[in-house]
Enzyme design. Structure first.
Site, PDB file in Angstrom:
ATOM      1  N   CYS A 107     -22.051  47.838  26.834  1.00  0.00           N
ATOM      2  CA  CYS A 107     -21.564  48.399  26.884  1.00  0.00           C
ATOM      3  C   CYS A 107     -21.182  49.083  27.886  1.00  0.00           C
ATOM      4  CB  CYS A 107     -21.150  49.350  25.683  1.00  0.00           C
ATOM      5  SG  CYS A 107     -22.297  51.020  26.802  1.00  0.00           S
ATOM      6  N   ASN A 139     -26.281  52.697  21.785  1.00  0.00           N
ATOM      7  CA  ASN A 139     -25.410  52.913  23.093  1.00  0.00           C
ATOM      8  C   ASN A 139     -26.605  54.587  23.172  1.00  0.00           C
ATOM      9  OD1 ASN A 139     -23.962  55.698  23.921  1.00  0.00           O
ATOM     10  ND2 ASN A 139     -23.155  53.537  25.231  1.00  0.00           N
ATOM     11  N   HIS A 192     -30.395  44.942  -6.433  1.00  0.00           N
ATOM     12  CA  HIS A 192     -30.876  45.393  -5.256  1.00  0.00           C
ATOM     13  C   HIS A 192     -32.613  45.896  -5.797  1.00  0.00           C
ATOM     14  CE1 HIS A 192     -28.938  48.201  -7.531  1.00  0.00           C
ATOM     15  NE2 HIS A 192     -29.920  48.763  -7.195  1.00  0.00           N
TER      16      HIS A 192
END
Length: 180
Positions: free
Chosen positions: A156, A123, A71
Site C-alpha cells: 500500500c 497493513n 473438511h
C-alpha cells in the site's frame, strides 16, 4: 510422510504461498492447500496444485467423494496447520469460531493436539489495531503459534510491521514444530 495443511487467505502476500508450498514439498512434506475465495484473486489454485501435487481445496460444499466429508477428512490428515498469509479477516474468523468457508471450517475441525501456526500479513494499522491484537491474543491462548510479520515497505506504500515473514522463516518454524 507428514501432512501440512497450508491455508492461504486474501492478502497480496498470497503469491508467496507458492514458494512456501514448493519449499515444504521439497523437504518431503505432503502439502494440502486450502484457499479462501479472496486468495484466489492473488494466486491461482492451479499454481498451488502443480507445486503440491494435490488438489486445492476452496469450496466447503464440494465433496470429492460422497462417502466422506472433505473438511473433516482434511482435518484428520493434518500433522500441522498453518495459515500463511493470515489476513485480518481470517484471524478474526479463527479467533471467534466463525466457520463460513473451507479454511475456517477445517480449522474448527482440527484436533486440539494438531500444531496450529499463523503468519499474519496486512497493513501496519490493521495489524496494530486493538481488535486484531485481541484476536491474536485469543488465538495464542488456545495454542496457535504466531510467526510475526516483518517491518518493510508494504504494497500500500506504508512502511511498518505487516509484511509476511520470510519464506525461510516460515519453513524453518514449520520444520522445527514438526521435529518435536
Amino acid at each position: 510422510m507428514k501432512t501440512i495443511l497450508l491455508g492461504v487467505s486474501g492478502s497480496i502476500s498470497a503469491y508467496k504461498s507458492a514458494d512456501i508450498t514448493s519449499q515444504l514439498t521439497k523437504l518431503g512434506y505432503n502439502v494440502e492447500v486450502i484457499m479462501t475465495t479472496n486468495s484466489t484473486q492473488f494466486i491461482t489454485p492451479l499454481t498451488l496444485q502443480s507445486l503440491s501435487k494435490n488438489p486445492v481445496h476452496s469450496n466447503v460444499m464440494e465433496e470429492i467423494t460422497p462417502d466422506k466429508i472433505n473438511h473433516i477428512e482434511l482435518a484428520k490428515k493434518a500433522d500441522l496447520f498453518i495459515v500463511a498469509p493470515a489476513s485480518a479477516n481470517i484471524l478474526a474468523k479463527l479467533a471467534n469460531g466463525i466457520a463460513d468457508d473451507m479454511l475456517s471450517t477445517v480449522a474448527l475441525a482440527l484436533k486440539e493436539e494438531v500444531p496450529k501456526v499463523i503468519a499474519p500479513a496486512m497493513n501496519t494499522y490493521m495489524y496494530q489495531n486493538p481488535i486484531t491484537q485481541r484476536n491474536l491474543a485469543t488465538l495464542k491462548k488456545v495454542g496457535y503459534h504466531e510467526i510475526e510479520p516483518r517491518e518493510a515497505l508494504l504494497a500500500c506504500g506504508d512502511f511498518g510491521r505487516g509484511a509476511l515473514a520470510t519464506v525461510e522463516e516460515i519453513v524453518a518454524k514449520v520444520s522445527e514444530i514438526l521435529a518435536k
